[in-house]
Write a protein that holds these residues in place. Structure first.
Motif, short mmCIF file in Angstrom:
data_model
loop_
_atom_site.label_atom_id
_atom_site.label_comp_id
_atom_site.label_asym_id
_atom_site.label_seq_id
_atom_site.Cartn_x
_atom_site.Cartn_y
_atom_site.Cartn_z
N THR A 83 0.85 -1.19 0.00
CA THR A 83 0.00 0.00 0.00
C THR A 83 0.88 1.24 0.00
N LEU A 84 0.53 2.19 -0.86
CA LEU A 84 1.29 3.43 -0.99
C LEU A 84 0.50 4.56 -0.33
N VAL A 85 1.19 5.37 0.50
CA VAL A 85 0.56 6.50 1.17
C VAL A 85 0.91 7.77 0.40
N LEU A 86 -0.14 8.54 -0.02
CA LEU A 86 0.08 9.76 -0.78
C LEU A 86 -0.62 10.93 -0.11
N HIS A 87 -0.07 12.15 -0.38
CA HIS A 87 -0.70 13.38 0.08
C HIS A 87 -0.90 14.29 -1.12
N ALA A 88 -2.02 14.99 -1.15
CA ALA A 88 -2.30 15.90 -2.26
C ALA A 88 -3.42 16.85 -1.86
#
Length: 869
Positions: A83-88
């Motif tokens: 699982t990849l954690v992203l912020h935007a």
């Protein structure tokens, strides 16, 4: 092709290890990119989430941009264990998220596909438009190579991209990539191409292909474009959505309907929220979904759609009908409930009723309020059952008020001698038909329904005569014939017969010699193809110039008089009423007698079809057999008064006297056949079976059955077949007689029993060349008033070729009557144009001269045979 994760390399297909159609939303719990064996379920569904009711579905990401911009953290599931954690920012586009994923994983952007809440996210959308929330879970799968339908995915993605391009570029201009094509592709043409690619012979393949349409968010994109304020965009979307809906019903085979239903359902949900229920495109989608329900399995377990999916449509349509009924009640010019709404209501009610019956194990009407003790199983659809009951009560109450309004208006208009016009009530019968079906589900509701119908009989009959159509099913009305009158029943019966065509070329032509009337008529009718007779008849007599409807009416009267003439041995007249006939058991003296009965059936059906009263009626014995009813003792009262009286005495005799063999009867019947008498047993061993008090009812019933059923069974069957030939099927023939009372057929075949009213005759006559105050007109009506009953009939026949008026009198004729003044000499007799109901004569100088001329034409051999006089 391959790409690198932070510390390892994997092939692209590894990133798409899960099925590309696994569209269920994810809820990852990881806070960084790590190996997590529990991040995904061990298996995933290949089907989209089950449809939910309109009110419970989340809003389309394309239709709500009201949320404030925020900084989001979300999780992207890349593999079954990563699982990849992203912020935007919420304003960032999906394309920018793909770029971030590429920079981290090395997976080419063109190979990425992001899934959220079961839908693929499009590059042109923002996170806010996609309703991506904080801590949301997205799923990354391989874009093309991991699916069984790569071309379909590519095409539908191009469609959605084109829609976004059009939406953001006003005026719309196709992107350069599409402009290069010849001709340039449009949204409509690309969608047609997508649907045409649907596998026809493999249901699983077809299902996977069609699921792509919803999974790509194409419906939401199209609705977004449809809601555009830019007219060309709106029209393009309208055209494209109509193409999809139409193709689902026409291009794709019916066995794929269950796979098309989720697509149409999605359009219904989106348009319902965005455009509202009055929107025409929404109405099209709702109607299309309703027509598909007939061909798919309904049910929460096995079907693609369940009661909770379709019941919101039932409620929506019921509310619309209820509102429109109130409006139509308040204004006679209101259009009232629409045909589309009533048709849709019927389409959604049918599966709803079926599911409710299955839910409660329907064996008897449901009591409301519900009680668990009433059912063997728990009720899953208790809310829907109660809601449908409320819909029934509401609509029935509103309709009764509408029916009261009709009766008040009819009474008012009749007092003013005008015509009743109510625009908004043309769908009342169709709504009543659906309420009748609902009433059968609930305890006490069926009785309530028919009580309303009986209370409002006048309005019901008005609706039947005014608005009932040939294409409608009217059997439900005739369950209780007491809610109808003769005029309504006649109208329903006549709609089972073909319509007479106006085109001359379609008519069946006959040229008949009067001296061989019956034989030649038999050849023209019995030997004709039934289809040619259904169009209508054109008739002329040999060596006579007259043609047209008047000659045809004369032929019907004359040929029926010949068919039912006892001398021809086909029918027997009842002893107490010589107008009444039933088949002659001895008709077999003529080897063609059965063919003549088929011919007779055709002639009577044609006479009814052409609305000609022929002056004969059927005995109750004959009528009951044509309607499929059992013959009882009361039915034979007119056909055989002596047998009726004898049977009554046998049944009413003292039991002891009967048991002492006072009757001296056994189970036999003596008949006369071809001049000889023979004894027939009424049952095996009947000669030795003595009639006693215990079996006398059986004896009477057996005697009646043999005398009036068995003895004429073949004749009745051939007559019925001939009648059915004109109606196109035997089933309709029986329904025709079942919807009538015996007296109804009397009036339709024979006409009015009343003596001709001179005042009514005069009131329906107009003048050309004369005026009403002329002395000749005064003389004419004075002479007619002095005529005998039979002379009036002969004069009317000479004038119109009608000897027996309709039951309504002169108002029931197709036209008013006319008296024309001619310039001929006074020694000329009156003449007539029966087709146009015209009587012509000169201005006779005295009443004596006129009376002498009228006396001549009212002689039976002149007035009823004027073609040879």
């Amino acid at each position: 092709m391959s790409s690198s994760l932070s510390n390892s390399k994997r092939k692209l297909d590894d990133y798409a290890a899960d099925d590309a159609l696994s569209l269920l939303p994810l809820n990852p719990t990881a806070t960084r990119m790590r190996k997590d064996q529990n991040a995904l379920p061990s298996s995933s569904s290949n089907s989209p989430p089950s449809p939910r009711p309109l009110a419970s579905r989340h809003r389309s990401p394309f239709l709500d941009s009201s949320r404030s911009l925020t900084r989001l953290q979300f999780f992207v599931r890349i593999l079954s264990d990563y699982t990849l954690v992203l912020h935007a920012d919420s304003s960032d586009t999906i394309k920018s998220i793909h770029e971030k994923i590429h920079s981290i994983t090395g997976i080419p952007i063109i190979e990425q596909r992001l899934i959220y809440r079961g839908k693929q996210l499009q590059w042109e959308q923002t996170l806010d438009e996609c309703m991506v929330q904080n801590d949301a879970g997205l799923h990354l799968v391989g874009r093309m190579r991991s699916t069984e339908h790569p071309q379909a995915w590519q095409l539908i993605n191009d469609v959605v991209s084109l829609i976004f391009y059009l939406y953001k570029n006003n005026p719309p201009r196709p992107p350069p990539s599409l402009l290069a094509l010849s001709p340039p592709k449009t949204v409509k043409s690309m969608l047609l191409e997508f649907l045409s690619m649907t596998p026809r012979n493999d249901s699983d393949q077809a299902s996977g292909h069609l699921q792509i349409f919803n999974a790509s968010s194409a419906p939401a994109a199209l609705v977004m474009l449809y809601m555009s304020s830019h007219r060309p965009n709106k029209e393009a979307a309208d055209d494209a959505i109509r193409q999809v809906i139409s193709s689902c019903k026409t291009i794709l085979p019916k066995h794929t309907y269950h796979q098309c239903v989720p697509i149409v359902m999605e359009f219904c949900r989106l348009l319902n929220r965005a455009a509202g229920t009055d929107d025409k495109l929404y109405g099209l989608c709702r109607s299309s979904l309703g027509t598909m329900l007939e061909y798919i399995e309904i049910g929460e377990k096995n079907g693609v759609i369940g009661l909770r999916d379709i019941f919101p449509f039932v409620s929506e349509l019921a509310a619309k009908l209820s509102h429109d009924l109130v409006v139509s009640m308040e204004s006679t010019t209101s259009p009232g409930p629409s045909l589309d709404d009533v048709t849709d209501f019927s389409a959604y009610l049918a599966p709803a009723r079926s599911e409710i019956k299955k839910d409660v194990g329907f064996s008897s009407p449901i009591g409301v309020p519900l009680s668990e003790e009433c059912f063997n199983v728990s009720v899953c659809y208790a809310d829907e059952i109660i809601l449908l009951h409320g819909i029934f009560i509401d609509l029935l109450s509103k309709l009764e008020k509408c029916l009261v309004k009709i009766e008040e208006l009819v009474d008012l208009v009749m007092q003013q001698d005008g015509e009743v016009v109510m625009v908004g009530c043309c769908q009342y019968l169709a709504i009543l038909k659906e309420l009748n079906k609902i009433s059968q589900l609930y305890y006490g509701c069926e009785e309530m329904f028919w009580e309303v119908m009986k209370r409002r009989k006048g309005a019901i009959c008005y609706l039947i005569v005014r608005y009932a159509k040939r294409s409608d099913d009217h059997k439900w009305i005739l369950q209780y014939k007491e809610v109808t009158n003769f005029e309504a029943r006649r109208h329903l019966a006549m709609m089972m017969l073909p319509e007479v065509k106006d085109e001359y070329d379609d008519l069946h032509e006959m040229l008949i010699d009067r001296s061989h009337l019956l034989a030649e008529s038999f050849e023209y009718i019995a030997r004709a193809d039934a289809e040619s007779l259904r169009a209508g008849l054109f008739m002329e007599f040999k060596n006579e110039e007259a043609t047209g409807p008047g000659v045809l009416r004369e032929w019907f009267f004359l040929v029926c008089q010949a068919i039912f003439n006892p001398e021809n041995a086909l029918f027997v007249a009842c002893p107490n009423d010589r107008r009444r006939f039933f088949p002659n058991p001895a008709s077999k003296v003529d080897p063609l007698h059965l063919e003549y009965f088929s011919f007779s059936g055709r002639v009577i059906a044609l006479a009814l079809m052409h609305k000609v009263q022929v002056g004969v009626v059927f005995d109750r014995v004959f009528f009951s057999q044509l309607a499929g009813h059992t013959i009882t003792l009361e039915d034979i009262r007119d056909a055989d008064p002596f047998l009726y009286s004898s049977c009554k005495q046998i049944l009413e005799m003292d039991s002891e006297a009967v048991d002492q063999d006072a009757l001296g009867l056994t189970f036999v019947h003596e008949i006369e056949e071809l001049g000889t008498r023979k004894v027939v047993e009424l049952c095996p061993g009947g000669r030795s079976m003595v009639v006693n008090s215990k079996n006398r009812r059986q004896y009477v019933d057996s005697l009646i059955q043999h005398r009036f059923v068995i003895a004429i069974a073949e004749q009745v069957a051939h007559f019925a077949q001939g009648f059915a030939d004109i109606m196109s099927c035997r089933r309709l023939q029986r329904s025709f007689f079942q919807c009538l009372d015996p007296e109804d057929l009397d009036w339709m075949l024979h006409g009015s029993e009343r003596e001709i009213s001179v005042d009514d005759w005069k009131a329906h006559t107009e003048y050309h060349g004369f005026v009403e105050t002329d002395v000749q007109i005064s003389w004419f009506w004075k002479i007619v008033g002095r005529m005998t009953r039979e002379q009036k009939k002969v004069l009317l026949f000479f004038w119109t070729s009608i000897k027996y008026l309709p039951v309504e009198g002169f108002s029931g004729l197709a036209s008013r009557l006319y008296i024309y003044r001619t310039s001929e000499s006074f020694d000329r007799l009156p003449s007539s144009h029966t087709c146009f109901y015209r009587l012509c004569f000169p201005a006779y100088p005295t009443i004596t001269v006129m009376q002498d001329r009228l006396r001549i034409i009212t002689q039976e051999h002149v007035g009823c045979s004027f073609g040879t006089w």
